[in-house]
Design an enzyme around this catalytic site. Structure first.
Site, PDB file in Angstrom:
ATOM      1  N   LYS A   1       2.371  57.412 -32.776  1.00  0.00           N
ATOM      2  CA  LYS A   1       2.318  58.637 -33.582  1.00  0.00           C
ATOM      3  C   LYS A   1       3.197  59.736 -33.017  1.00  0.00           C
ATOM      4  O   LYS A   1       3.744  60.543 -33.764  1.00  0.00           O
ATOM      5  CB  LYS A   1       0.872  59.144 -33.705  1.00  0.00           C
ATOM      6  CG  LYS A   1       0.026  58.328 -34.676  1.00  0.00           C
ATOM      7  CD  LYS A   1      -1.294  59.021 -34.965  1.00  0.00           C
ATOM      8  CE  LYS A   1      -2.159  58.227 -35.931  1.00  0.00           C
ATOM      9  NZ  LYS A   1      -3.531  58.772 -36.011  1.00  0.00           N
TER      10      LYS A   1
ATOM     11  N   LYS B   1       1.664  47.603 -40.795  1.00  0.00           N
ATOM     12  CA  LYS B   1       0.315  47.912 -41.249  1.00  0.00           C
ATOM     13  C   LYS B   1       0.347  48.737 -42.541  1.00  0.00           C
ATOM     14  O   LYS B   1       1.192  49.612 -42.680  1.00  0.00           O
ATOM     15  CB  LYS B   1      -0.337  48.728 -40.126  1.00  0.00           C
ATOM     16  CG  LYS B   1      -1.807  48.850 -40.152  1.00  0.00           C
ATOM     17  CD  LYS B   1      -2.286  49.524 -38.870  1.00  0.00           C
ATOM     18  CE  LYS B   1      -1.930  50.999 -38.864  1.00  0.00           C
ATOM     19  NZ  LYS B   1      -2.588  51.761 -37.798  1.00  0.00           N
TER      20      LYS B   1
ATOM     21  N   LYS C   1      -1.584  55.229 -44.594  1.00  0.00           N
ATOM     22  CA  LYS C   1      -1.647  56.411 -45.446  1.00  0.00           C
ATOM     23  C   LYS C   1      -0.319  57.140 -45.483  1.00  0.00           C
ATOM     24  O   LYS C   1      -0.012  57.836 -46.441  1.00  0.00           O
ATOM     25  CB  LYS C   1      -2.690  57.389 -44.882  1.00  0.00           C
ATOM     26  CG  LYS C   1      -4.127  56.948 -45.036  1.00  0.00           C
ATOM     27  CD  LYS C   1      -5.029  57.886 -44.236  1.00  0.00           C
ATOM     28  CE  LYS C   1      -6.493  57.605 -44.500  1.00  0.00           C
ATOM     29  NZ  LYS C   1      -7.364  58.356 -43.575  1.00  0.00           N
TER      30      LYS C   1
END
Ligand code: AMP
Ligand code: TRP
Length: 350
Positions: free
Chosen positions: A118, A211, A214
């Site tokens: 991230k 993956k 969102k």
């Protein structure tokens, strides 16, 4: 000492709830209601760890908090029998996180792969909260002394850290824990991850090695819980596959990530195993399988989408569910915090 079994899990209100959240987490939340006391939390404090541009600012945060709550209820979570609330409304999460900040080691956090992903290349510019994210997560779970935590595969490392924090706290404060009446010397349980079902890691529909997420810039990469039937059909028909027919055995999926993903989704939605699904569709073309998958997805997700729509149209009702849940969560949390403060040596009113 045997701990009372209790389930805790959380979902971030960061928008675009998708099929991965549903199959990796929410479906299991629903099931566990039959066997455990459960707390399901909309982790709004975790949402703030990323740049404002990611979580969208105050209005979006509030909207997404209600939307995740609606998704819980629409999927079959019963907020009367169990507890549904948002994290920020129980101050114990932040209080316990501070104590755990002083238990967890910098070296432990440096190993967290999700932080590296991230934060990306510009690590200097990541928030301190993003670095500390897993410690707050440990506090979420242990504030209720929860023993079981249903999550998707991507949260496994964070759960291991929670276990390490629980263990180090018990070690560091062992004598004090015993002197406060916990004769086993164990105050916090070591929470067990529950990573179950054929879809613990749902992959992007555009790239079977990534993956489903969102934040993927392509909306075609995921099926959102709010997608209508036509959108679901389109996304599945466009989903990446390979030119071979489906294999007849699970082994044949090993080198075919896109096929593996779609078969896993089918299995999870229909409550079957991947090999049962291949028993029906193995040897056939993708087009036929995709048609059945569209039907299944629409049948399972449409009622959830329409119930979510109904719920978010009545924010006062959704808010009352969260307020009631937070009131009940706070009572459990208060017991843990009092005992924790005594164990640590914080002087308080008795
Ligand atoms: P988050 O949206 O990051 O708060 O995730 C909420 C829950 O969904 C967590 O238990 C995650 O592990 C799970 N989850 C998120 N993405 C996926 C995915 N692609 N496949 C399976 N589970 C997922
Ligand atoms: N980190 C989890 C995720 O992104 C969300 C979360 C926060 C959580 N606190 C938790 C999950 C406690 C389980 C238990 O998916």
């Amino acid at each position: 000492m045997a701990f009372v079994e209790r389930v805790f899990s959380g979902v971030q209100p960061t928008g675009n709830l998708h099929l991965g959240n549903y199959l990796g987490a929410i479906v299991n939340f629903v099931k566990l209601q039959q066997t455990h006391n459960c707390l399901y939390c909309v982790v709004d404090m975790h949402a703030l760890t990323q740049p404002v541009s990611v979580w969208g600012g105050p209005l979006e945060l509030a909207r997404n908090t209600r939307e995740v709550t609606a998704a819980f209820i629409a999927s079959g979570i019963d907020p009367k029998k169990h507890i549904v609330f948002n994290q920020s409304q129980v101050s114990g999460h932040a209080e316990l996180a501070w104590i755990f900040n002083c238990v967890a080691r910098v070296g432990w956090l440096n190993r967290m792969t999700q932080f590296k992903e991230k934060a990306g290349k510009d690590r200097e510019n990541a928030s301190v909260g993003l670095y500390d994210y897993p410690v707050l997560m440990a506090a979420d779970i242990l504030l209720y002394r929860a023993t079981h935590v249903p999550v998707g595969e991507d949260q496994k490392q964070h759960l291991e850290l929670s276990r390490d924090i629980a263990q180090k706290f018990n070690n560091d404060f062992g004598d004090s824990i015993r002197s406060h009446g916990f004769n086993s010397g164990l105050f916090f349980p070591q929470p067990e991850p529950l990573i179950t079902g054929p879809a613990t890691r749902v992959m992007s529909l555009r790239d079977g090695t990534k993956k489903m997420s969102k934040s993927d810039s392509s909306d075609n990469s995921r099926i959102n819980l709010t997608d209508d039937a036509d959108t679901i059909a389109q996304k599945i028909r466009k989903a990446k596959t390979d030119p071979e027919p489906l294999p007849s055995e699970e082994k044949g999926l090993e080198t075919r990530p896109e096929a593996d993903n779609l078969v896993g989704i089918f299995a999870a939605l229909s409550g079957r195993t991947k090999s049962e699904v291949l028993g029906e569709f193995g040897g056939g073309q993708f087009s036929n399988f995709k048609n059945s998958l569209v039907e299944l997805c629409v049948a399972k997700l449409s009622p959830i989408a329409s119930e979510m729509k109904r719920l978010v149209a009545d924010p006062r009702h959704v808010d009352s569910i969260l307020v009631d849940g937070a009131d009940r969560a706070r009572e459990i949390a208060a017991d843990t915090m009092k005992a924790t403060q005594d164990i640590v040596g914080f002087v308080r009113k008795h």
